[in-house]
Design a protein around this motif. Structure first.
Motif, PDB file in Angstrom:
ATOM      1  N   VAL A  13       0.831  -1.201   0.000  1.00 53.51           N
ATOM      2  CA  VAL A  13       0.000   0.000   0.000  1.00 53.51           C
ATOM      3  C   VAL A  13       0.866   1.251   0.000  1.00 53.51           C
ATOM      4  CG1 VAL A  13      -1.738   1.323   1.269  1.00 53.51           C
ATOM      5  CG2 VAL A  13      -1.873  -1.186   1.182  1.00 53.51           C
ATOM      6  N   CYS A  14       1.796   1.332   0.939  1.00 53.29           N
ATOM      7  CA  CYS A  14       2.628   2.524   1.107  1.00 53.29           C
ATOM      8  C   CYS A  14       4.081   2.158   0.829  1.00 53.29           C
ATOM      9  CB  CYS A  14       2.476   3.060   2.530  1.00 53.29           C
ATOM     10  SG  CYS A  14       3.529   4.476   2.888  1.00 53.29           S
ATOM     11  N   THR A  15       4.583   2.623  -0.303  1.00 48.82           N
ATOM     12  CA  THR A  15       5.961   2.299  -0.668  1.00 48.82           C
ATOM     13  C   THR A  15       6.963   3.117   0.142  1.00 48.82           C
ATOM     14  OG1 THR A  15       5.984   3.866  -2.522  1.00 48.82           O
ATOM     15  CG2 THR A  15       5.320   1.599  -3.008  1.00 48.82           C
ATOM     16  N   CYS A  16       6.557   4.252   0.665  1.00 50.17           N
ATOM     17  CA  CYS A  16       7.468   5.069   1.471  1.00 50.17           C
ATOM     18  C   CYS A  16       7.765   4.424   2.817  1.00 50.17           C
ATOM     19  CB  CYS A  16       6.884   6.458   1.703  1.00 50.17           C
ATOM     20  SG  CYS A  16       6.675   7.456   0.210  1.00 50.17           S
ATOM     21  N   ASN A  17       6.729   3.814   3.411  1.00 42.73           N
ATOM     22  CA  ASN A  17       6.865   3.237   4.749  1.00 42.73           C
ATOM     23  C   ASN A  17       6.789   1.713   4.753  1.00 42.73           C
ATOM     24  OD1 ASN A  17       7.009   5.666   6.438  1.00 42.73           O
ATOM     25  ND2 ASN A  17       4.977   6.072   5.630  1.00 42.73           N
ATOM     26  N   ASP A  18       6.767   1.103   3.583  1.00 45.52           N
ATOM     27  CA  ASP A  18       6.664  -0.359   3.470  1.00 45.52           C
ATOM     28  C   ASP A  18       5.496  -0.922   4.270  1.00 45.52           C
ATOM     29  OD1 ASP A  18       8.710  -0.823   1.650  1.00 45.52           O
ATOM     30  OD2 ASP A  18      10.230  -0.919   3.226  1.00 45.52           O
ATOM     31  N   LEU A  19       4.323  -0.360   4.060  1.00 42.96           N
ATOM     32  CA  LEU A  19       3.116  -0.865   4.695  1.00 42.96           C
ATOM     33  C   LEU A  19       2.297  -1.635   3.668  1.00 42.96           C
ATOM     34  CD1 LEU A  19       2.021   2.197   6.854  1.00 42.96           C
ATOM     35  CD2 LEU A  19       3.184   0.123   7.611  1.00 42.96           C
ATOM     36  N   TYR A  20       1.829  -2.787   4.088  1.00 46.12           N
ATOM     37  CA  TYR A  20       1.088  -3.689   3.221  1.00 46.12           C
ATOM     38  C   TYR A  20      -0.375  -3.740   3.657  1.00 46.12           C
ATOM     39  CZ  TYR A  20       5.600  -5.104   1.430  1.00 46.12           C
ATOM     40  OH  TYR A  20       6.829  -5.100   0.832  1.00 46.12           O
ATOM     41  N   VAL A  21      -1.211  -4.342   2.833  1.00 51.08           N
ATOM     42  CA  VAL A  21      -2.632  -4.451   3.133  1.00 51.08           C
ATOM     43  C   VAL A  21      -2.845  -5.006   4.539  1.00 51.08           C
ATOM     44  CG1 VAL A  21      -4.776  -5.644   2.521  1.00 51.08           C
ATOM     45  CG2 VAL A  21      -3.376  -4.620   0.721  1.00 51.08           C
ATOM     46  N   GLU A  22      -2.112  -6.052   4.896  1.00 54.61           N
ATOM     47  CA  GLU A  22      -2.309  -6.649   6.220  1.00 54.61           C
ATOM     48  C   GLU A  22      -1.957  -5.677   7.347  1.00 54.61           C
ATOM     49  OE1 GLU A  22       1.687  -8.311   4.682  1.00 54.61           O
ATOM     50  OE2 GLU A  22      -0.315  -8.132   3.850  1.00 54.61           O
ATOM     51  N   MET A  39      -1.311   5.556  10.008  1.00 57.54           N
ATOM     52  CA  MET A  39       0.140   5.680   9.878  1.00 57.54           C
ATOM     53  C   MET A  39       0.807   5.670  11.261  1.00 57.54           C
ATOM     54  SD  MET A  39       1.207   5.748   6.814  1.00 57.54           S
ATOM     55  CE  MET A  39       0.254   5.484   5.356  1.00 57.54           C
ATOM     56  N   GLN A  40       0.249   6.433  12.190  1.00 56.47           N
ATOM     57  CA  GLN A  40       0.803   6.490  13.539  1.00 56.47           C
ATOM     58  C   GLN A  40       0.717   5.141  14.244  1.00 56.47           C
ATOM     59  OE1 GLN A  40      -1.294   9.700  15.429  1.00 56.47           O
ATOM     60  NE2 GLN A  40      -0.169  11.265  14.290  1.00 56.47           N
ATOM     61  N   TYR A  41      -0.306   4.378  13.943  1.00 57.89           N
ATOM     62  CA  TYR A  41      -0.468   3.047  14.528  1.00 57.89           C
ATOM     63  C   TYR A  41       0.781   2.203  14.287  1.00 57.89           C
ATOM     64  CZ  TYR A  41      -2.599  -1.532  15.455  1.00 57.89           C
ATOM     65  OH  TYR A  41      -2.884  -2.782  15.941  1.00 57.89           O
ATOM     66  N   HIS A  42       1.404   2.413  13.135  1.00 57.57           N
ATOM     67  CA  HIS A  42       2.606   1.659  12.768  1.00 57.57           C
ATOM     68  C   HIS A  42       3.887   2.469  12.989  1.00 57.57           C
ATOM     69  CE1 HIS A  42       0.460  -1.794  11.327  1.00 57.57           C
ATOM     70  NE2 HIS A  42      -0.378  -0.996  10.709  1.00 57.57           N
ATOM     71  N   TYR A  43       3.778   3.517  13.808  1.00 61.03           N
ATOM     72  CA  TYR A  43       4.943   4.352  14.150  1.00 61.03           C
ATOM     73  C   TYR A  43       5.603   4.956  12.916  1.00 61.03           C
ATOM     74  CZ  TYR A  43       4.158   1.855  18.472  1.00 61.03           C
ATOM     75  OH  TYR A  43       3.566   1.301  19.583  1.00 61.03           O
ATOM     76  N   THR A  44       4.763   5.319  11.956  1.00 58.56           N
ATOM     77  CA  THR A  44       5.236   5.986  10.744  1.00 58.56           C
ATOM     78  C   THR A  44       4.437   7.270  10.575  1.00 58.56           C
ATOM     79  OG1 THR A  44       3.652   4.871   9.290  1.00 58.56           O
ATOM     80  CG2 THR A  44       5.775   3.783   9.619  1.00 58.56           C
ATOM     81  N   GLN A  45       4.788   8.015   9.571  1.00 56.65           N
ATOM     82  CA  GLN A  45       4.014   9.192   9.219  1.00 56.65           C
ATOM     83  C   GLN A  45       3.953   9.299   7.706  1.00 56.65           C
ATOM     84  OE1 GLN A  45       5.858  12.874  10.448  1.00 56.65           O
ATOM     85  NE2 GLN A  45       7.835  11.864  10.586  1.00 56.65           N
TER      86      GLN A  45
END
Length: 78
Positions: A13-22, A39-45
């Motif tokens: 989903v997010c290539t900047c923060n390497d976040l995936y659907v799961e 985003m904050q849930y995963h300690y990213t912004q």
């Protein structure tokens, strides 16, 4: 956003923060609905912000305001 990376892995989903659907789904399952909170849930912004539409789609199921480049699912449907 790295479109080529998203084309290679439609669960990305997010290539900047390497976040995936799961990752996004985990935050949603824990009650997060807002893009910034997810985003904050995963300690990213958010960085470039191009994944916001894809995240919104995962939260609501509504992709009517999304450009195909934001929801690349393995092939370009434009």
């Amino acid at each position: 956003m790295d479109i080529e990376r998203k084309k290679k892995d439609p669960t990305l989903v997010c290539t900047c923060n390497d976040l995936y659907v799961e990752d996004i789904q985990e935050a949603i399952d824990d009650g997060e609905q807002d893009y910034d909170e997810i985003m904050q849930y995963h300690y990213t912004q958010p960085r470039c912000g191009d994944c916001e539409c894809h995240v919104r789609y995962l939260v609501t199921g509504d992709n009517s305001r999304c450009d195909i480049k934001e929801l690349v699912c393995g092939e370009n449907k434009s």
